[in-house]
Design an enzyme around this catalytic site. Structure first.
Site, PDB file in Angstrom:
ATOM      1  N   VAL A  34      11.968  -6.099  11.788  1.00  0.00           N
ATOM      2  CA  VAL A  34      12.501  -6.200  10.090  1.00  0.00           C
ATOM      3  C   VAL A  34      13.719  -6.207   9.971  1.00  0.00           C
ATOM      4  O   VAL A  34      13.770  -6.658   8.650  1.00  0.00           O
ATOM      5  CB  VAL A  34      11.096  -4.456   9.617  1.00  0.00           C
ATOM      6  CG1 VAL A  34      11.687  -4.269   8.328  1.00  0.00           C
ATOM      7  CG2 VAL A  34       9.660  -4.557  10.403  1.00  0.00           C
ATOM      8  N   LYS A  62       5.600   4.660   9.797  1.00  0.00           N
ATOM      9  CA  LYS A  62       4.327   5.547   9.357  1.00  0.00           C
ATOM     10  C   LYS A  62       4.656   6.632  10.157  1.00  0.00           C
ATOM     11  O   LYS A  62       4.432   7.786   9.716  1.00  0.00           O
ATOM     12  CB  LYS A  62       3.167   4.889   8.913  1.00  0.00           C
ATOM     13  CG  LYS A  62       2.912   3.585  10.125  1.00  0.00           C
ATOM     14  CD  LYS A  62       4.093   2.159  10.381  1.00  0.00           C
ATOM     15  CE  LYS A  62       4.250   1.107  11.442  1.00  0.00           C
ATOM     16  NZ  LYS A  62       4.030   0.714  11.706  1.00  0.00           N
ATOM     17  N   GLU A 121       6.867   1.955   0.693  1.00  0.00           N
ATOM     18  CA  GLU A 121       5.421   0.588   0.747  1.00  0.00           C
ATOM     19  C   GLU A 121       4.833   0.689   1.820  1.00  0.00           C
ATOM     20  O   GLU A 121       3.540   0.061   1.831  1.00  0.00           O
ATOM     21  CB  GLU A 121       5.863  -0.279  -0.666  1.00  0.00           C
ATOM     22  CG  GLU A 121       5.031  -1.073  -1.122  1.00  0.00           C
ATOM     23  CD  GLU A 121       3.492  -0.194  -1.565  1.00  0.00           C
ATOM     24  OE1 GLU A 121       3.841  -0.177  -2.669  1.00  0.00           O
ATOM     25  OE2 GLU A 121       2.711  -0.299  -0.957  1.00  0.00           O
ATOM     26  N   VAL A 166       2.016   1.294   4.240  1.00  0.00           N
ATOM     27  CA  VAL A 166       0.793   1.655   5.681  1.00  0.00           C
ATOM     28  C   VAL A 166       0.695   0.049   5.246  1.00  0.00           C
ATOM     29  O   VAL A 166      -0.560  -0.453   6.601  1.00  0.00           O
ATOM     30  CB  VAL A 166       0.365   1.769   3.635  1.00  0.00           C
ATOM     31  CG1 VAL A 166      -1.055   1.466   3.678  1.00  0.00           C
ATOM     32  CG2 VAL A 166       0.451   3.466   3.483  1.00  0.00           C
ATOM     33  N   ILE A 201       1.445  -5.430   2.720  1.00  0.00           N
ATOM     34  CA  ILE A 201       0.418  -5.739   0.966  1.00  0.00           C
ATOM     35  C   ILE A 201       0.810  -4.569   0.123  1.00  0.00           C
ATOM     36  O   ILE A 201       1.103  -3.473   0.487  1.00  0.00           O
ATOM     37  CB  ILE A 201      -0.941  -5.286   1.355  1.00  0.00           C
ATOM     38  CG1 ILE A 201      -1.697  -6.078   2.621  1.00  0.00           C
ATOM     39  CG2 ILE A 201      -2.150  -4.528   0.565  1.00  0.00           C
ATOM     40  CD1 ILE A 201      -3.053  -6.229   3.469  1.00  0.00           C
ATOM     41  N   GLY A 227       6.309 -10.224  17.223  1.00  0.00           N
ATOM     42  CA  GLY A 227       6.595  -8.985  16.882  1.00  0.00           C
ATOM     43  C   GLY A 227       5.805  -7.997  15.773  1.00  0.00           C
ATOM     44  O   GLY A 227       6.172  -7.542  14.634  1.00  0.00           O
ATOM     45  N   GLU A 279       4.189  -1.945  17.993  1.00  0.00           N
ATOM     46  CA  GLU A 279       5.268  -1.414  17.815  1.00  0.00           C
ATOM     47  C   GLU A 279       6.255  -1.415  19.290  1.00  0.00           C
ATOM     48  O   GLU A 279       5.137  -1.946  20.001  1.00  0.00           O
ATOM     49  CB  GLU A 279       4.559   0.478  17.285  1.00  0.00           C
ATOM     50  CG  GLU A 279       3.563   0.194  16.259  1.00  0.00           C
ATOM     51  CD  GLU A 279       4.689   0.189  14.857  1.00  0.00           C
ATOM     52  OE1 GLU A 279       5.174   1.059  15.280  1.00  0.00           O
ATOM     53  OE2 GLU A 279       4.655  -0.640  13.938  1.00  0.00           O
ATOM     54  N   ASP A 328      -1.601   4.301  14.967  1.00  0.00           N
ATOM     55  CA  ASP A 328      -1.362   3.085  14.093  1.00  0.00           C
ATOM     56  C   ASP A 328      -2.225   3.500  12.792  1.00  0.00           C
ATOM     57  O   ASP A 328      -1.285   3.879  12.116  1.00  0.00           O
ATOM     58  CB  ASP A 328      -0.381   2.281  14.140  1.00  0.00           C
ATOM     59  CG  ASP A 328       0.566   1.147  13.063  1.00  0.00           C
ATOM     60  OD1 ASP A 328       1.921   2.048  13.348  1.00  0.00           O
ATOM     61  OD2 ASP A 328       0.264   0.351  12.939  1.00  0.00           O
ATOM     62  N   LYS A 383      -1.203   5.213   9.058  1.00  0.00           N
ATOM     63  CA  LYS A 383      -0.902   4.960   7.667  1.00  0.00           C
ATOM     64  C   LYS A 383      -2.156   5.479   7.407  1.00  0.00           C
ATOM     65  O   LYS A 383      -2.562   4.849   5.496  1.00  0.00           O
ATOM     66  CB  LYS A 383      -1.179   3.207   8.406  1.00  0.00           C
ATOM     67  CG  LYS A 383      -0.167   2.790   8.669  1.00  0.00           C
ATOM     68  CD  LYS A 383      -0.489   1.064   9.208  1.00  0.00           C
ATOM     69  CE  LYS A 383       0.703   0.528   9.660  1.00  0.00           C
ATOM     70  NZ  LYS A 383       0.171  -0.662  10.800  1.00  0.00           N
TER      71      LYS A 383
END
Ligand code: NAP
Ligand code: HSE
Length: 444
Positions: free
Chosen positions: A15, A106, A130, A133, A137, A188, A191, A202, A206
């Site tokens: 990321v 998260k 943002e 979650v 989206i 990718g 986790e 996970d 979320k």
């Protein structure tokens, strides 16, 4: 020319490197949206010498946190390391120094959200998450801002790209669990510890953040009933398909009068329900609000660039100095109670291995009936050498009653084992919006 927003990245993995690339590629668009340029000064990593798919300028990567956090020019920190420590300590240090923080973490937000938001407030900084979650989206800001007039009663959906990739590959391409997980890691999506994905943790984290914002009351991930996909047997994916269902890992939170019901487990979803056509790393989230009715948010729930999209949306808000519209969710003693797992009410699918002998089905049905569970379908799937495989589909029943009935069934001499127990998805897709009568207060 307005002063740029100078950003430091904590983490330059999937990321982090995508965020950097996107800022480089879209600098004009971002500067226009933010009203000022956005530039990245440094990125903190563990090992600057590691081969990477993208090559940042020399000296850009560092292992020295002080170089990042003590730089007075750095106004915002983007945390993309993951995990609780040292991410927690670094985020607290950044906020305490008055630097705004944007994160996709998260695990951290679901555990420490209320405290970190308070810290941000005390130091005049912002904390935005943002991406934590739905990855790509948008869901928290739509709930906080555009749905502010609604009383949200239910949020449900597929919230993990890795597990959705695995179950779709197992069902459509006959891949094994291990093969599909390895592919998801390679792409990718997973986790750093993929057991967080496949054990459902996970999704629970979320769901906890999503429910907190939907209902205006913090939900701890520890209070979410959580089952992952590791026990899923391909046999059940096949039988579910024969019955007209797909299996998905679904998170559901419902705001009931007595409190919040929150759960994550594999669920049978009717083939004509939109969740059944959510495949690969895609996620979908349903929000049921009064008066808006049911909304569906769909898109990529994992992947570097999709997640970077949400991170940049947050960074632009930080650059503009925008503030969230709605008060933070209530926490501590003011939070709504989360109901125990026994409050779950669902239809069930049970696969049993039993003796292929007279009276077996009657004994099974009797055990169900003694706990008030009514059967909708009984199917004998196969039989050989005196053993039969039987699938029961029940009408909706209470979790506690099902647990007791299962115990009784397992003790029957004609039962070899309960091979699997799955719940049906109880979403309300297709129902008209429900209007509550009388004045409504806050979302909770
Ligand atoms: P990743 O590829 O494993 O990257 C982690 C980065 O953090 C690496 O650059 C690593 O350094 C650095 N790092 C880790 N521990 C560190 C430490 N103690 N000190 C300094 N640097 C450290 O992880 P990712 O997939 O980008 O995920 C990052 C975060 O985004 C996680 O919270 C994850 O849950 C969240 N997220 C991920 C996705 C996704 O699709 N991947 C989607 C939504 C949210 P090195 O490069 O030197 O190893
Ligand atoms: N591992 C996570 C997933 C990344 O697969 O959904 C996105 O949060």
């Amino acid at each position: 020319m307005a002063e740029p927003l100078v950003v430091a990245l904590l983490g330059f993995g999937n990321v982090g490197s995508s965020v950097w690339q996107l800022i480089e590629e879209r600098s004009r668009r971002l500067g226009w949206a933010a009203g000022r340029p956005i530039t990245v000064r440094r990125a903190l990593v563990r090992d600057p010498g590691k081969p990477r798919p993208v090559t940042p300028p020399p000296g850009f990567l560092t292992t020295d946190l002080d170089e990042v956090l003590s730089d007075p020019a750095v106004e915002a920190v983007v945390e993309l390391m993951g995990g609780l420590e040292p991410a927690d300590t670094y985020v607290r240090r950044a906020l305490s120094a008055g630097k705004s923080v944007v994160t996709a973490n998260k695990e951290l937000i679901s555990r420490d959200g209320p405290e970190l938001l308070r810290l941000a407030r005390e130091h005049g900084a912002q904390l935005r998450f943002e991406a934590s979650v739905g990855a790509g989206i948008p869901i928290i800001r739509p709930i906080e801002e555009m749905l502010v007039a609604n009383r949200i009663t239910r949020v449900t959906g597929i919230l993990n790209g890795t597990t959705n990739y695995i179950v779709s590959r197992m069902a459509s391409a006959g891949a094994t669990f291990r093969e599909a997980l390895a592919e998801a890691q390679e792409l990718g999506y997973a986790e750093p510890d993929p057991s967080d994905d496949v054990e459902g943790r996970d999704t629970a984290r979320k769901l906890a953040i999503l429910a907190s914002y939907a209902f205006g009351s913090w939900v701890s991930p520890d209070s979410v009933y959580t089952e992952g996909i590791t026990a899923l047997d391909p046999v059940d994916l096949g039988y579910a398909a024969q019955l007209g269902y797909a299996v998905r890992l679904v998170g559901t939170a419902i705001h009931r009068e007595a409190g919040i019901e929150a759960r994550v487990h594999p669920a049978l979803v009717p083939q004509d329900h939109p969740l059944a056509s959510v495949r690969g790393p895609a996620n979908a989230i349903f929000v049921e609000g009064d008066p808006v009715g049911e909304l569906m948010f769909y898109g990529l729930g994992a992947g570097g660039y999709a997640t970077a999209s949400a991170i940049l949306g947050d960074l632009v808000q930080v650059a503009r100095g925008s503030r969230p519209w709605r008060p933070e969710p209530r926490s501590g003693a003011e939070a709504a109670p989360v109901l125990p797992a026994d409050a779950i009410h669902s239809a069930y699918y049970l696969r049993l291995e039993v003796a292929d002998s007279p009276g077996t089905l009657a004994a099974l049905a009797g055990a169900m009936a003694r706990h008030g569970i009514s059967l909708r379908q009984v199917l004998q799937m196969r039989a050989q050498e005196g053993r039969a495989e039987v699938v029961f589909v029940t009408h909706p029943a209470g979790e506690a009653e099902m647990r007791q009935a299962r115990k009784e069934i397992e003790a029957l001499p004609s039962v070899h084992r309960v091979a699997s127990l799955l719940r049906y998805h109880d979403g309300t897709h297709g129902n008209p919006p429900r209007r509550s009568t009388g004045p409504s207060g806050t979302s909770a």
